[in-house]
Design an enzyme around this catalytic site. Sequence first.
Site, short mmCIF file in Angstrom:
data_model
loop_
_atom_site.label_atom_id
_atom_site.label_comp_id
_atom_site.label_asym_id
_atom_site.label_seq_id
_atom_site.Cartn_x
_atom_site.Cartn_y
_atom_site.Cartn_z
N ASP A 34 0.82 -1.21 0.00
CA ASP A 34 0.00 0.00 0.00
C ASP A 34 0.86 1.26 0.00
O ASP A 34 2.09 1.21 0.02
CB ASP A 34 -1.02 -0.01 1.15
CG ASP A 34 -0.39 0.12 2.54
OD1 ASP A 34 0.75 0.63 2.64
OD2 ASP A 34 -1.05 -0.25 3.53
N LYS A 56 -4.05 3.42 -1.30
CA LYS A 56 -5.23 4.27 -1.13
C LYS A 56 -4.78 5.62 -0.59
O LYS A 56 -3.88 5.71 0.24
CB LYS A 56 -6.21 3.66 -0.14
CG LYS A 56 -6.75 2.30 -0.51
CD LYS A 56 -7.63 1.77 0.62
CE LYS A 56 -8.14 0.38 0.33
NZ LYS A 56 -8.94 -0.15 1.45
N MET A 170 -4.91 9.42 10.41
CA MET A 170 -5.55 9.76 9.14
C MET A 170 -6.58 10.88 9.28
O MET A 170 -7.61 10.88 8.63
CB MET A 170 -6.23 8.52 8.53
CG MET A 170 -5.33 7.32 8.38
SD MET A 170 -6.22 5.81 7.93
CE MET A 170 -7.15 5.49 9.44
#
Length: 244
Positions: A34, A56, A170
């Site tokens: 990722d 992502k 995040m």
Amino acid sequence: MGKVYLTGAGPGDIELLTIKALRVVREADVIIYDRLANSEILEEAKDGCEFIYVGKEDSHHTLPQEEINEVIYQSSLRYETVVRLKGGDPLVFGRGGEEAIYLNERGIKFEFIPGITSAIAVPEYAGIPVTHRGVTVSFRVVTGHESKDKNHSQIPWENYKTDDTIVFLMGLHRLKYISQKLIEIGKSKDYPIAVISRGTTKYEKTVIGTLDTIYELAKDLATPALIVVGEVVKLREQLNWFEQ
């Protein structure tokens, strides 16, 4: 059928990769990685190893999670050793559990390899301990980015009235909202908060402020970024070691 290693890549600094994670990376026939996994780790792979990027980022996913699950499964049918390399730890907001369930339902063997989570390592590199004697005895790790598919937030904001350290992962794009919610539940506008961008890497940058000022100070920082709320933020004045 092969075996899948759901592997934590750590928070960014390649030297924080565990010995076990390094071993399976070197043995891997395919690595499915990722965006948050340090790309230097891939250089440790053997000749002929296949690399599949499934990263992502906000508002842009290479593949939806359901398709990532299928990529991992299909890889296990083709290769003996499959490494799913995930930033931080695979089970700390990493959806590693979902991937493991998908494999388990299809009879595929898997193993979790824990990684050093950014929730602790990034503040530590910034000189902010998540606990400290005489300041706080506990800390919470909270997602700063909930799924848009949810009908309501699962974040129990009212529980955050205490003086626990709160680490939001995040959450940079919701920084204003997070600050406002904490003020709404009763925290002082002057309550200390830090935002740490690209932690544990040479690009690390930390911005210190209060709940009232942090958005304007930190809104232009690069992602990934982590938010720390609590009196422990003040200890950075004495403990900052990495950014000096």
